[in-house]
Write a protein that holds these residues in place. Structure first.
Motif, short mmCIF file in Angstrom:
data_model
loop_
_atom_site.label_atom_id
_atom_site.label_comp_id
_atom_site.label_asym_id
_atom_site.label_seq_id
_atom_site.Cartn_x
_atom_site.Cartn_y
_atom_site.Cartn_z
N LYS A 125 0.84 -1.19 0.00
CA LYS A 125 0.00 0.00 0.00
C LYS A 125 0.88 1.25 0.00
CE LYS A 125 -4.10 -1.99 2.16
NZ LYS A 125 -5.09 -1.88 3.26
N LYS A 126 0.31 2.35 -0.43
CA LYS A 126 1.07 3.60 -0.55
C LYS A 126 1.61 4.04 0.80
CE LYS A 126 -1.46 5.32 -4.58
NZ LYS A 126 -2.29 6.42 -5.12
N GLY A 127 2.71 4.78 0.74
CA GLY A 127 3.35 5.27 1.95
C GLY A 127 4.77 4.78 2.05
N ASP A 128 5.40 5.07 3.20
CA ASP A 128 6.77 4.61 3.38
C ASP A 128 6.76 3.11 3.68
OD1 ASP A 128 5.65 4.64 5.83
OD2 ASP A 128 7.19 5.82 6.83
N GLY A 129 7.93 2.59 4.02
CA GLY A 129 8.02 1.16 4.31
C GLY A 129 8.43 0.32 3.13
N ASP A 130 9.00 0.96 2.09
CA ASP A 130 9.43 0.19 0.92
C ASP A 130 10.50 -0.83 1.27
OD1 ASP A 130 7.68 1.34 -0.83
OD2 ASP A 130 9.09 2.88 -1.54
N ILE A 131 11.19 -0.59 2.37
CA ILE A 131 12.23 -1.54 2.77
C ILE A 131 11.62 -2.89 3.14
CG2 ILE A 131 12.25 -0.92 5.25
CD1 ILE A 131 15.34 -1.06 5.05
N LEU A 132 10.38 -2.85 3.65
CA LEU A 132 9.68 -4.10 3.95
C LEU A 132 9.25 -4.80 2.66
CD1 LEU A 132 7.43 -3.03 6.97
CD2 LEU A 132 9.57 -4.33 7.03
#
Length: 332
Positions: A125-132
């Motif tokens: 889903k949109k938002g930060d946390g691309d590292i996950l």
């Protein structure tokens, strides 16, 4: 026409009472769709991966569409499977504690592709946390493919139990080895049953229902109530030795014991089980404070059908019965 005993051995059927697939020559097919859905859920949901950045887990099986089957011909097994799978995943960032969710999509798991080449798409889903998301794309995808490989191994071993029968020659050799010389003459006139021993497991499940023992017992023994919770035609002879069919004939069996409002024991089988194989299902109705505890004990479930059996009782029996109990017209 060939004389008795001189025909093509591929078509000789007198060695088996049911005349079924001697020497594995004839085509047989077993539907693996329902079993596969349970096995995929078991293997995929709960997968976890983590690193210093965070922790991720496959949290749910959102969609599993497709089919699977296994066929045997001339002693060989042929597998067909085609699945479109959608999983939900969730993750937590180590530093901030932020939580994120996403999807894993497997658009085409089939025999046309090797598991290592199966497409696995990870989104978030949109938002930060691309590292996950990156963690799920790398370590998560590897674990998902490993689980898919385990599913295919189980499909080709657990699920196929009993599909390849021993040939007459092999069965004779095995019997010669296992019998003591002194018993050969005593058993000479007895018919020899060809086949394989099916590995089985026992299950124990309990569930609480907001109703009386009388009403819950009736739900299992009154045709109209069985048809209501199963949402399918049923045939019931609720007496010792009586036969039953439920879920439009997908479940059949016989009542072995009925102690009114206390206990039901049944000879029980699902349509896609090995032919003529039955489990023994015992239902004990235990009154508690304002509720009834149902204790299920089942012996003789084929190993390859264990998860499917659990799903059948939890989802198709327990949860549907609870829904029925909430209807104001239940006693109408």
């Amino acid at each position: 026409m060939a004389k008795w005993g001189q025909g093509d051995p591929r078509w000789i059927v007198e060695e088996r009472e049911d005349g079924t697939n001697v020497n594995n020559w004839h085509w047989t097919e077993r539907d693996a769709t329902s079993w596969s859905k349970g096995k995929l859920r078991e293997l995929l949901v709960g997968i976890t991966v983590e690193n210093e950045a965070g922790h991720c887990e496959v949290s749910e099986l959102k969609q599993v569409e497709g089919e699977a089957s296994c066929s045997s011909r001339k002693g060989k097994l042929i597998f067909f499977y085609e699945w479109n799978i959608k999983l939900g995943w969730k993750g937590t960032l180590t530093e901030s504690g932020g939580k994120h969710k996403g999807l894993i999509e497997i658009p085409n798991l089939s025999e046309e592709n090797e598991v290592d080449d199966t497409e696995v798409n990870v989104s978030k889903k949109k938002g930060d946390g691309d590292i996950l998301k990156d963690l799920m794309k790398t370590a998560g995808t590897a674990k998902v493919r490993e689980a898919l490989g385990d599913y295919l191994k189980a499909l080709k071993t657990e699920f196929t139990t009993g599909m390849i029968l021993p040939t007459k020659a092999l069965s004779t050799q095995e019997l010669t080895v296992k019998r003591k010389p002194s018993t050969l003459q005593a058993h000479a006139s007895s018919p020899v049953a060809l086949g394989v021993r099916i590995p089985t497991v026992a299950l124990h499940m309990t569930e609480l229902f907001d109703t009386t023992v009388e009403q819950l017992y009736g739900i299992f023994t009154v045709k109209d109530l069985v048809q209501k919770f199963s949402k399918a035609p049923a045939v019931l002879e609720a007496e010792k030795g009586g036969k039953f069919q439920m879920f439009d004939g997908n479940i059949t069996g016989e009542y072995l014991e009925l102690l009114k409002n206390r206990k039901i024991v049944m000879k029980w089988r699902c349509r896609n089980w090995p032919e003529e194989h039955y489990a023994t299902v015992a239902l004990n109705f235990v009154p508690t404070l304002g509720q009834t505890e149902l204790q299920l004990d089942c012996k003789g479930v084929p190993v390859c059908k264990e998860e499917n059996m659990k799903f059948c009782w939890q989802k198709q029996h327990f949860e549907e019965i609870k829904g029925l109990l909430q209807l104001p017209t239940l006693n109408g």
